[in-house]
Design a protein around this motif. Structure first.
Motif, PDB file in Angstrom:
ATOM      1  N   UNK A 254      44.607  43.860  39.964  1.00 54.28           N
ATOM      2  CA  UNK A 254      44.313  43.471  40.071  1.00 54.28           C
ATOM      3  C   UNK A 254      44.703  42.516  41.175  1.00 54.28           C
ATOM      4  N   UNK A 255      45.787  41.858  41.013  1.00 58.02           N
ATOM      5  CA  UNK A 255      46.359  40.740  42.227  1.00 58.02           C
ATOM      6  C   UNK A 255      47.119  41.760  43.067  1.00 58.02           C
ATOM      7  N   UNK A 256      46.597  42.714  43.622  1.00 61.47           N
ATOM      8  CA  UNK A 256      46.910  43.756  44.607  1.00 61.47           C
ATOM      9  C   UNK A 256      45.998  43.243  45.824  1.00 61.47           C
ATOM     10  N   UNK A 257      44.102  42.965  44.432  1.00 66.28           N
ATOM     11  CA  UNK A 257      43.107  43.162  45.286  1.00 66.28           C
ATOM     12  C   UNK A 257      43.046  41.468  45.229  1.00 66.28           C
ATOM     13  N   UNK A 258      43.573  40.430  44.958  1.00 63.90           N
ATOM     14  CA  UNK A 258      43.998  39.088  45.560  1.00 63.90           C
ATOM     15  C   UNK A 258      43.315  38.560  44.172  1.00 63.90           C
TER      16      UNK A 258
END
Ligand code: AMP
Ligand code: GLY
Length: 438
Positions: free
Chosen positions: A89-93
């Motif tokens: 999720x965080x890598x996808x912003x």
């Protein structure tokens, strides 16, 4: 007030998630809480919608968060955390609250957790890890009983045997290393000394640097009254835990929580999320770590959130923004008790599909029946769908009243084969000078 939390995705479907969904949905910052997959309890909450996706379907959950324009995702259980949902999720912003996979190892690998505690001087039982049966048998024969045998990986709180005799210890090793009773989770075992004292759960929110402690709580792990029988995921919980007074809390923060946060940050794995320390408090009030979990406890969350007066969404946003040092949580001073109703067979294979009768239409503010393993039938009735089915929670002026209310609520519902422990809160009642049985 930020507009960004208008839609929240909560991942999970147990009792903890019903309590989280209920609490998150009460925030004025939130329009709607999506729960994947949720249960019959979350299906019935105002401003909550179930989505039929498994907690471990990371691709599906990511797509859902995008499609629904979700502002914040909160992860309930450990499996998706250990599988790296927060990284995805965080890598996808996307904003997602929980530890990344590297930090989730604190729960995902007992060997990692034990070695980490050793590196950072965090008090815990002495241990050794084994992958081969014969050296493990030799180790327990050398040390004798009582001794504790644990499957290394995730086993839903059930991969632990507190062996009081050498024969039990040897049997556990045969089961885990010989027969692989817990699959991959038991390819490696941790053998450790038995700690004595009183158990307590201590959960904090962490922003990677600062910790905001939640109220203390206490689980009841064994299936049977008087803390006998096999270990379970938890048969009931209370908050606060009497054994955690101000002095003990300070020791927990100084000796356990702060060293974990510093150590994880120093090792390049800052811990952001709910950090749960399962503790044994000895007779002198010294905490020893039994285990870490990288999430809220189940059933501890249910009575804890009954007591939380602050906005949980604001607390989580503060953690994601790194400002927990400027955040406080307000608690109802009254104690809360939660009693778990289980399906026949728990913690082993359970029967499912039994109709649940007597579910309340309306609940006062001081009591709440949280669902766990429940499912809605097409006709709208509700059936059992898991080992821990419901958690009856209540607040009271004292533990005795909270407990009476929780048991009265539990007694109002029925399903075939259901059972519960009748002595939830026995430590608290003993501390109040009241007999532990009803
Ligand atoms: P865990 O899954 O590691 O939390 O262990 C489950 C339960 O087993 C704990 O809540 C304790 O009741 C018990 N237990 C685990 N490790 C120990 C230990 N070293 N000494 C005594 N009891 C333990
Ligand atoms: N109640 C114990 C746990 O959540 O692991």
């Amino acid at each position: 007030m930020s507009a960004r939390s208008s839609k929240i995705l909560l991942v999970g479907g147990g009792g903890r998630e019903h309590a989280l969904a209920w609490k998150l949905a009460r925030s004025p910052l939130v329009d709607e809480v999506l729960v994947a997959p949720g249960n019959a309890g979350t299906a019935g909450e105002p401003h909550v919608r179930n989505v039929a996706l498994a907690a471990t379907d990371l691709d599906g959950l990511l797509q859902l968060a995008r499609d629904e324009n979700v502002a914040l995702t909160v992860i309930g259980p450990e499996a998706p955390l250990v599988a790296g949902i927060v990284d995805r999720f965080r890598n996808a912003g996307l904003r997602c609250f929980g530890p990344r996979a590297i930090a989730a190892q604190l729960e995902g690998s007992k060997t990692f957790a034990k070695d980490f505690m050793t590196r950072h001087g965090i008090p815990t039982a002495r241990h050794a890890s084994f992958t081969e049966l014969n050296p493990a048998l030799a180790h327990v024969r050398r040390h004798g009983a009582p001794i504790v045998i644990k499957a290394d990986g995730l086993a839903a709180g059930k991969g632990v045997v507190v062996a009081l005799t050498l024969a039990d210890a040897e049997q556990a090793l045969h089961d885990m290393l010989g027969a692989h009773a817990f699959g991959d989770a038991s390819r490696r075992v941790v053998i450790e000394e038995m700690l004595s004292g009183e158990e307590a759960s201590f959960i904090v929110l962490s922003d990677g640097e600062h910790a905001l402690p939640l109220a203390s709580s206490q689980d009841h792990k064994r299936r049977d009254e008087n803390d006998l029988g096999p270990n379970t995921g938890g048969m009931g919980a209370i908050s606060p835990a009497q054994v955690v007074d101000a002095r003990v809390e300070q020791r927990i923060m100084e000796r356990v929580i702060q060293p974990v946060l510093h150590g994880m940050a120093a090792e390049g794995a800052p811990f952001i999320g709910f950090l749960y320390a399962g503790l044994m408090i000895d007779a002198q009030g010294n905490p020893n770590v039994i285990e870490f979990n990288v999430r809220m406890g189940d059933p501890e969350t249910q009575p804890l959130l009954m007591r939380l007066q602050s906005d949980l969404v604001e607390m989580i946003e503060a953690a994601l923004d790194g400002r927990l040092d400027r955040t406080e949580a307000r608690w109802d001073p009254r104690p809360a008790v939660g009693v778990v109703l289980c399906a026949e067979g728990y913690p082993g294979a359970v029967r499912k599909g039994d109709l649940i009768k007597g579910l309340p239409d309306a609940e006062g503010t001081d009591q709440k029946l949280f669902h766990a393993g429940t499912r809605q039938r097409p006709d709208g009735s509700v059936e059992t769908a898991g080992g821990r089915v419901l958690c009856a929670c209540a607040l009271g002026e004292d533990f005795r009243q909270a407990r009476e209310r929780a048991y009265a609520l539990a007694a109002s519902v029925h399903f075939d084969g259901g059972f519960l422990r009748r002595d939830i809160g026995h430590h608290a009642l003993a501390a109040q000078g009241v007999g532990s049985r009803e």
